[in-house]
Design an enzyme around this catalytic site. Structure first.
Site, PDB file in Angstrom:
ATOM      1  NE  ARG A  35      -4.343  -0.062   2.776  1.00  0.00           N
ATOM      2  CZ  ARG A  35      -5.487  -1.062   2.599  1.00  0.00           C
ATOM      3  NH1 ARG A  35      -4.879  -2.558   2.527  1.00  0.00           N
ATOM      4  NH2 ARG A  35      -6.527  -0.819   3.026  1.00  0.00           N
TER       5      ARG A  35
ATOM      6  NE  ARG B 266     -15.978  -3.807   3.948  1.00  0.00           N
ATOM      7  CZ  ARG B 266     -14.626  -3.458   3.578  1.00  0.00           C
ATOM      8  NH1 ARG B 266     -14.273  -4.149   2.647  1.00  0.00           N
ATOM      9  NH2 ARG B 266     -14.357  -2.173   4.104  1.00  0.00           N
TER      10      ARG B 266
ATOM     11  NE  ARG C 269     -13.126  -3.422   7.891  1.00  0.00           N
ATOM     12  CZ  ARG C 269     -12.562  -3.549   6.734  1.00  0.00           C
ATOM     13  NH1 ARG C 269     -12.367  -4.290   5.821  1.00  0.00           N
ATOM     14  NH2 ARG C 269     -11.656  -2.413   6.398  1.00  0.00           N
TER      15      ARG C 269
ATOM     16  NE  ARG D 255     -10.621   1.966   5.493  1.00  0.00           N
ATOM     17  CZ  ARG D 255     -11.782   1.080   5.365  1.00  0.00           C
ATOM     18  NH1 ARG D 255     -12.982   1.411   6.316  1.00  0.00           N
ATOM     19  NH2 ARG D 255     -11.730   0.027   4.559  1.00  0.00           N
TER      20      ARG D 255
HETATM   21  P1  ADP Z   1      -9.987  -2.518   2.774  1.00  0.00           P
HETATM   22  O1  ADP Z   1     -10.427  -3.799   2.332  1.00  0.00           O
HETATM   23  O2  ADP Z   1     -11.330  -1.661   2.951  1.00  0.00           O
HETATM   24  O3  ADP Z   1      -9.260  -1.875   1.775  1.00  0.00           O
HETATM   25  P2  ADP Z   1      -8.223  -3.682   4.668  1.00  0.00           P
HETATM   26  O4  ADP Z   1      -9.208  -4.666   5.222  1.00  0.00           O
HETATM   27  O5  ADP Z   1      -7.287  -3.799   3.637  1.00  0.00           O
HETATM   28  O6  ADP Z   1      -9.391  -2.474   4.038  1.00  0.00           O
HETATM   29  O7  ADP Z   1      -7.503  -2.511   5.633  1.00  0.00           O
HETATM   30  C1  ADP Z   1      -8.057  -2.181   6.932  1.00  0.00           C
HETATM   31  C2  ADP Z   1      -6.925  -1.282   7.553  1.00  0.00           C
HETATM   32  O8  ADP Z   1      -5.849  -2.416   7.930  1.00  0.00           O
HETATM   33  C3  ADP Z   1      -6.233  -0.127   6.831  1.00  0.00           C
HETATM   34  O9  ADP Z   1      -7.243   0.867   6.993  1.00  0.00           O
HETATM   35  C4  ADP Z   1      -4.920   0.151   7.402  1.00  0.00           C
HETATM   36  O10 ADP Z   1      -5.141   0.691   8.738  1.00  0.00           O
HETATM   37  C5  ADP Z   1      -4.725  -1.484   7.847  1.00  0.00           C
HETATM   38  N1  ADP Z   1      -3.941  -2.050   6.839  1.00  0.00           N
HETATM   39  C6  ADP Z   1      -4.156  -3.052   5.792  1.00  0.00           C
HETATM   40  N2  ADP Z   1      -3.282  -3.454   4.952  1.00  0.00           N
HETATM   41  C7  ADP Z   1      -2.290  -2.521   5.217  1.00  0.00           C
HETATM   42  C8  ADP Z   1      -0.959  -2.296   4.629  1.00  0.00           C
HETATM   43  N3  ADP Z   1      -0.692  -2.924   3.367  1.00  0.00           N
HETATM   44  N4  ADP Z   1      -0.234  -1.143   5.181  1.00  0.00           N
HETATM   45  C9  ADP Z   1      -0.828  -0.560   6.113  1.00  0.00           C
HETATM   46  N5  ADP Z   1      -1.930  -0.655   6.839  1.00  0.00           N
HETATM   47  C10 ADP Z   1      -2.729  -1.630   6.288  1.00  0.00           C
HETATM   48  P1  ADP Z   2     -12.291  -4.285  -0.230  1.00  0.00           P
HETATM   49  O1  ADP Z   2     -11.671  -5.585   0.197  1.00  0.00           O
HETATM   50  O2  ADP Z   2     -11.773  -3.593  -1.528  1.00  0.00           O
HETATM   51  O3  ADP Z   2     -12.228  -3.247   0.792  1.00  0.00           O
HETATM   52  P2  ADP Z   2     -14.773  -5.850  -0.309  1.00  0.00           P
HETATM   53  O4  ADP Z   2     -14.299  -6.980  -1.210  1.00  0.00           O
HETATM   54  O5  ADP Z   2     -14.639  -6.045   1.200  1.00  0.00           O
HETATM   55  O6  ADP Z   2     -13.711  -4.664  -0.812  1.00  0.00           O
HETATM   56  O7  ADP Z   2     -16.027  -5.332  -0.741  1.00  0.00           O
HETATM   57  C1  ADP Z   2     -16.777  -4.340  -0.092  1.00  0.00           C
HETATM   58  C2  ADP Z   2     -18.220  -4.238   0.210  1.00  0.00           C
HETATM   59  O8  ADP Z   2     -18.908  -4.291  -1.253  1.00  0.00           O
HETATM   60  C3  ADP Z   2     -18.597  -5.769   0.714  1.00  0.00           C
HETATM   61  O9  ADP Z   2     -19.828  -5.536   1.429  1.00  0.00           O
HETATM   62  C4  ADP Z   2     -19.030  -6.461  -0.636  1.00  0.00           C
HETATM   63  O10 ADP Z   2     -19.780  -7.581  -0.500  1.00  0.00           O
HETATM   64  C5  ADP Z   2     -19.473  -5.593  -1.622  1.00  0.00           C
HETATM   65  N1  ADP Z   2     -19.040  -5.753  -3.104  1.00  0.00           N
HETATM   66  C6  ADP Z   2     -17.848  -6.015  -3.335  1.00  0.00           C
HETATM   67  N2  ADP Z   2     -17.789  -6.242  -4.973  1.00  0.00           N
HETATM   68  C7  ADP Z   2     -18.928  -5.904  -5.454  1.00  0.00           C
HETATM   69  C8  ADP Z   2     -19.560  -5.544  -6.570  1.00  0.00           C
HETATM   70  N3  ADP Z   2     -19.033  -5.746  -7.665  1.00  0.00           N
HETATM   71  N4  ADP Z   2     -20.897  -5.030  -6.548  1.00  0.00           N
HETATM   72  C9  ADP Z   2     -21.377  -4.810  -5.500  1.00  0.00           C
HETATM   73  N5  ADP Z   2     -21.171  -5.011  -4.217  1.00  0.00           N
HETATM   74  C10 ADP Z   2     -19.769  -5.600  -4.028  1.00  0.00           C
END
Ligand code: ADP
Ligand code: ADP
Length: 216
Positions: free
Chosen positions: A90, A129, A162, A173
């Site tokens: 990231r 979500r 979450r 974010r």
């Molecule tokens: P999303 O799926 O919505 O992008 P993540 O689950 O990947 O969110 O990340 C949630 C949080 O975990 C981030 O906002 C950050 O605080 C931390 N995090 C996840 N991956 C990383 C990374 N590669 N470097 C630093 N922080 C991270």
């Molecule tokens: P990220 O890991 O990038 O944060 P997620 O895979 O957790 O994203 O998806 C974020 C939210 O959007 C979840 O609630 C998931 O079920 C929903 N979602 C993911 N892909 C799609 C899509 N193509 N269309 C509609 N909803 C989606």
């Protein structure tokens, strides 16, 4: 040689959803940095407590601890054939570290699907979500609801929202993503590894486009 795929894209675009499908299809391991932090938090480890203080604010966890956590994870036997990396790297520092660690295994990043959608889509997706307590299975109250409200279809565990999916934290974010992660888009584009994918389509459509881009 092992295959490593990095999924890049803003919070809530669908990286985790697509990573799980890709991992099933390719039989590669799914490595999610966010899931690893949440697992540490659930187990009350020192790393989990440290990570929480950053996650709650919508900030990134410091590079050094994030990099050592991923290094340990991809050294496990289930990553011998490679992995789908979801949420890592990231930052440019993390991308450099990844390149070095994969070179140690005589591997490299093979492809970087970059999934995009407008901010309104990201807010709607994170806002609805629901995540499974046990294994991080992902649901959306409108777009992919579980069969039974509040219960995971796969393992029957509780679904929760979450803390960092509150709209204020999501907005933060997205800002952090634009500042710290966007440089990676140019970096992987220059290496010729970037595959641009429209994430605003339904899940099945995004998967189709993603698989066809990877197969080219
Ligand atoms: P999303 O799926 O919505 O992008 P993540 O689950 O990947 O969110 O990340 C949630 C949080 O975990 C981030 O906002 C950050 O605080 C931390 N995090 C996840 N991956 C990383 C990374 N590669 N470097 C630093 N922080 C991270
Ligand atoms: P990220 O890991 O990038 O944060 P997620 O895979 O957790 O994203 O998806 C974020 C939210 O959007 C979840 O609630 C998931 O079920 C929903 N979602 C993911 N892909 C799609 C899509 N193509 N269309 C509609 N909803 C989606």
């Amino acid at each position: 040689m092992a295959t490593f795929i990095v999924l890049l894209g803003p919070p809530g675009v669908g990286k985790g959803t697509q990573a799980k499908i890709l991992a099933e299809t390719t039989k590669l391991a799914h490595v999610s940095s966010g899931d690893l932090f949440r697992e540490n938090l659930k187990n009350q480890t020192e790393l989990g407590k440290l990570a929480k203080s950053f996650m709650d604010k919508g900030e990134l966890v410091p590079d050094d601890v994030t990099i050592s956590m991923i290094r340990e994870r991809i050294s496990r036997p289930d990553c011998e054939a490679g992995a789908i990396l979801d949420g890592f790297p990231r930052t440019p520092t993390q991308a450099d570290a990844l390149e070095k660690m994969l070179a140690e295994f005589a591997s490299e990043v093979n492809a970087v699907p970059y999934i995009t959608a407008d901010e309104s889509v990201l807010v709607e997706r994170t806002g609805g979500r629901w995540t499974c307590r046990e294994h991080g299975h992902i649901y959306h109250e409108k777009f992919s609801p579980p069969q039974k409200t509040g219960v995971c279809d796969f393992d029957g565990s509780e679904l929760y929202q979450r803390d960092d999916d509150k709209v204020e934290t999501v907005t933060k974010r997205i800002r952090v993503y634009l500042e710290q992660t966007m440089p990676l888009v140019e970096y992987y584009r220059k290496c010729g590894k970037l595959l641009e994918i429209d994430g605003a389509q339904p899940v099945e459509q995004v998967t189709r486009v993603l698989l066809s881009a990877l197969n080219k």
